[in-house]
Every structure is written in structure tokens, then in C-alpha cells.
Scaffold this active site. Structure first.
Site, short mmCIF file in Angstrom:
data_model
loop_
_atom_site.label_atom_id
_atom_site.label_comp_id
_atom_site.label_asym_id
_atom_site.label_seq_id
_atom_site.Cartn_x
_atom_site.Cartn_y
_atom_site.Cartn_z
N CYS A 1 5.74 -9.53 -3.93
CA CYS A 1 5.75 -10.63 -4.90
C CYS A 1 6.18 -10.19 -6.29
O CYS A 1 7.04 -10.82 -6.92
CB CYS A 1 4.40 -11.34 -4.95
SG CYS A 1 3.08 -10.39 -5.70
N HIS B 1 -1.36 -11.56 -7.45
CA HIS B 1 -0.19 -12.23 -6.87
C HIS B 1 0.56 -12.96 -7.97
O HIS B 1 -0.03 -13.38 -8.97
CB HIS B 1 -0.60 -13.20 -5.77
CG HIS B 1 0.56 -13.71 -4.97
ND1 HIS B 1 1.18 -12.96 -4.00
CD2 HIS B 1 1.25 -14.88 -5.01
CE1 HIS B 1 2.19 -13.65 -3.48
NE2 HIS B 1 2.26 -14.82 -4.09
N HIS C 1 8.01 -17.55 -4.17
CA HIS C 1 7.31 -16.26 -4.15
C HIS C 1 7.53 -15.56 -2.82
O HIS C 1 8.04 -16.15 -1.87
CB HIS C 1 5.81 -16.47 -4.40
CG HIS C 1 5.11 -17.25 -3.33
ND1 HIS C 1 3.88 -16.90 -2.84
CD2 HIS C 1 5.47 -18.37 -2.63
CE1 HIS C 1 3.50 -17.76 -1.90
NE2 HIS C 1 4.46 -18.66 -1.76
#
Length: 344
Positions: A260, A308, A320
Site C-alpha cells: 500500500c 494502511h 489502494h
């Protein structure tokens, strides 16, 4: 997955645990499984837990890797400086040795005899005086260079110590990585044990908006036509869109696969902006804005540990890299608890 560096000085796992990124579906299921839950519910919860642990380890890996690169550059720069200074010192020593030898040979003669033997006594005196001045000047320079060399040697020793620490760290992280790989393999086995319907339910849950669970309001409805705040953000959005469908790859920052934070770093690099490697550091790479004012190109940071990150692209969506086995994709911005929004 690939190993990387940075020894866990005591507290390594604690210090790095906040810097991590990989599996957006991981937090999507959220709450603890009720005691009476069906076996498939337990299985999905365990997959989620394994994915979250793997995501944190991914960012620990990224942070160690970034630190390793920094230390290697520092060591290389110090060694280059030392080599240049050493060459300079050697040149100076040769010159001073030559002059000292000339003085010694000249000093072996009685000065008056040397003057008598000189074809030009005035020229001899000028050269002798110049020789004395040069010798003293060169000696001063040599002292200065030797001091500099001692300082650089100390720097090199310190940098070499850092590198040794880093290599020990790399081995520690590599062991941790192997543990994470086992967790991911276990997660895959658990997912494979689910029925097709349960796997589909898990995927839907990972992509669903957690309405009402965010502490800040979401982007305004109907902002699909929202534009990036500047040209660089617009270029980053174009880049992240071009990565749709690319595989999630542990510790990767493109161009063929991403985790990510690697996806965010790669996308903004295409726009000429350098971002830090980890989601935790990316959270502080710009100005914080309310989610209600999010614009395309803003980084959306997830979970309280900033483990994240995705890029807001408008219309209530982020792009993402979710988790192993799931490609780069677009999901609702509220798919998991939001820690903040950063405008680069």
C-alpha cells in the site's frame, strides 16, 4: 517478500509496529466474533487477524529497508571522502619528502661552500629561503590533513558500526518475515477452506464502507467530479489509476507490483514528488485536512497505528493495494477506520 535490514534494538518491534501497510481488507471485518458464530465466521476473523499482522510486518520491513539504504549511503559517502583525503595526504607527503631530501642534501654542504659553488649566489639564497617557507607551509597542511583524516576515520568507524547493526537488524527482520510468510500461507489455506459463498462474503466485507464508524464525516456526496488541488496531485491520481489491477506484492513499490505505501510512493514519484516509504511517515508528508474536504490525490491513512494508506480519487473512493491475493483496486473510502487525511 525479500528481506531487509535494521536490527531490532530493544524496542525495535514496538518502534516499527506503527509503520505498516498491506491489506485493506484486514480491518474491514472489525469486531470480535461472537461466541456462537459459525465456523466460517471464525475462519474469516482468523484470516483478518493474520492479514493485519502481515501488514504490520510489511511496514516494519519497509522501514528497515529505508534505514538500511540511508546508512549505506552514509558509509559510502564517508569512505569516498576518506579516499580523497588519503590521496591528498599521500601527494603532500611525497612533496614534503622530496623537499626534505633536497634540504638534507643541501644541508650536507657548508653554506659558504654552497654559495661558492653556486653559479648565481643570489638565486641560491632565494631558492633556499623559498624552500624553507614551502617546507613549513607543507608541514602545516599535512597536520591539517592528518587531523581531518582522523576525524573521517572516526566517522567511518561509526558508520561501519551502524552498518553492522543494520545487518544484524536485517537478519532479525528476515526471521520475522519468514514468520509472516507462514501466517500468510495459513491465511490462504483458511480462505481456501471456505465455501465459494463465504469467500465472496469475505471479499464484500473487505470492500464495504463502514458507515457511521468513522469519527469524521465522509467526503460530500456527489463529488465524483472533484478535481485535484494541483497539477502534481492530478498526475499522482493518473499514475495510481494506471496501477489498477497490478498485484499486491509484499514490500514492493512498483512498477509491476505494490504494497500500500509502495503504491503511494510510486504514484507521487511519477508526479515528481518524493514520499517516504512507510504509511506512518506518509501520514506526516503534507498538510492534514478533514475527510469532509478530501480531494483527489489526498492520502487517506487507516487505523490508529497508520498501518494502511490509500489515495482518494473522488466519488467517495480510494485506490489502494489491499492484501496478498487482491490486486490494486478502488474501494469505498470508509472501508476501515480512518486515522487522517494528508494533502501532499
Amino acid at each position: 517478500m525479500g528481506s531487509h535490514r535494521r536490527l531490532a534494538p530493544s524496542g525495535f518491534d514496538r518502534g516499527i509496529s506503527a509503520a505498516l501497510c498491506a491489506l485493506s481488507a484486514a480491518a474491514a471485518l472489525g469486531a470480535a466474533v461472537p461466541a456462537a458464530a459459525a465456523p466460517s465466521d471464525h475462519t474469516r476473523a482468523e484470516v483478518e487477524r493474520l492479514h493485519e499482522e502481515a501488514e504490520r510486518a510489511t511496514e516494519a520491513y519497509n522501514k528497515a529497508d529505508e534505514r538500511a539504504d540511508t546508512l549505506r549511503r552514509q558509509v559510502g559517502d564517508a569512505q569516498d571522502r576518506i579516499a580523497r583525503q588519503q590521496e591528498h595526504v599521500n601527494t603532500m607527503r611525497e612533496a614534503i619528502g622530496f623537499l626534505a631530501g633536497a634540504q638534507y642534501r643541501s644541508g650536507g654542504l657548508d653554506p659558504s661552500l654552497a654559495l661558492l659553488l653556486s653559479e648565481d649566489p643570489d638565486d641560491y639564497l632565494d631558492k633556499a629561503a623559498t624552500l624553507d617557507r614551502i617546507s613549513a607551509h607543507q608541514a602545516d597542511e599535512l597536520d591539517e590533513l592528518q587531523r581531518a583524516l582522523r576525524t573521517l576515520s572516526q566517522e567511518r568507524e561509526e558508520a561501519t558500526g551502524k552498518l553492522a547493526e543494520l545487518e544484524r537488524s536485517r537478519r532479525t527482520v528476515a526471521r520475522h518475515k519468514r514468520s509472516v510468510e507462514r501466517k500468510l500461507a495459513q491465511a490462504r489455506r483458511l480462505l481456501n477452506s471456505l465455501t465459494e459463498a463465504d469467500r465472496a462474503a469475505y471479499d464484500r466485507a473487505s470492500r464495504a464502507s463502514r458507515a457511521g464508524r468513522d469519527e469524521v464525516p465522509g467526503p460530500p456526496a456527489g463529488d465524483a467530479a472533484a478535481v485535484a488541488p494541483n497539477g502534481r496531485a492530478g498526475a499522482a491520481v493518473a499514475a495510481v489509476r494506471s496501477a489498477l489491477g497490478k498485484p499486491y506484492m509484499w514490500g514492493a513499490s512498483g512498477p509491476h507490483g505494490f504494497d500500500c505505501s509502495g503504491l503511494m510512493q510510486w504514484s507521487y514519484a511519477r508526479a515528481g514528488i518524493g514520499l517516504p516509504r512507510t504509511s506512518q511517515a506518509q501520514q506526516h508528508a503534507g498538510r492534514q485536512v478533514p475527510l469532509s474536504e478530501a480531494l483527489p490525490g489526498d492520502l487517506v491513512i487507516y487505523r490508529s497505528d497508520a498501518s494502511h494508506v490509500g489515495m482518494y480519487v473522488g466519488g467517495g473512493q480510494v485506490i489502494h493495494a489491499p492484501y496478498p491475493g487482491a490486486p490494486v483496486r478502488s474501494d469505498p473510502v470508509g472501508m476501515m477506520p480512518i486515522a487522517g487525511v494528508t494533502r501532499v
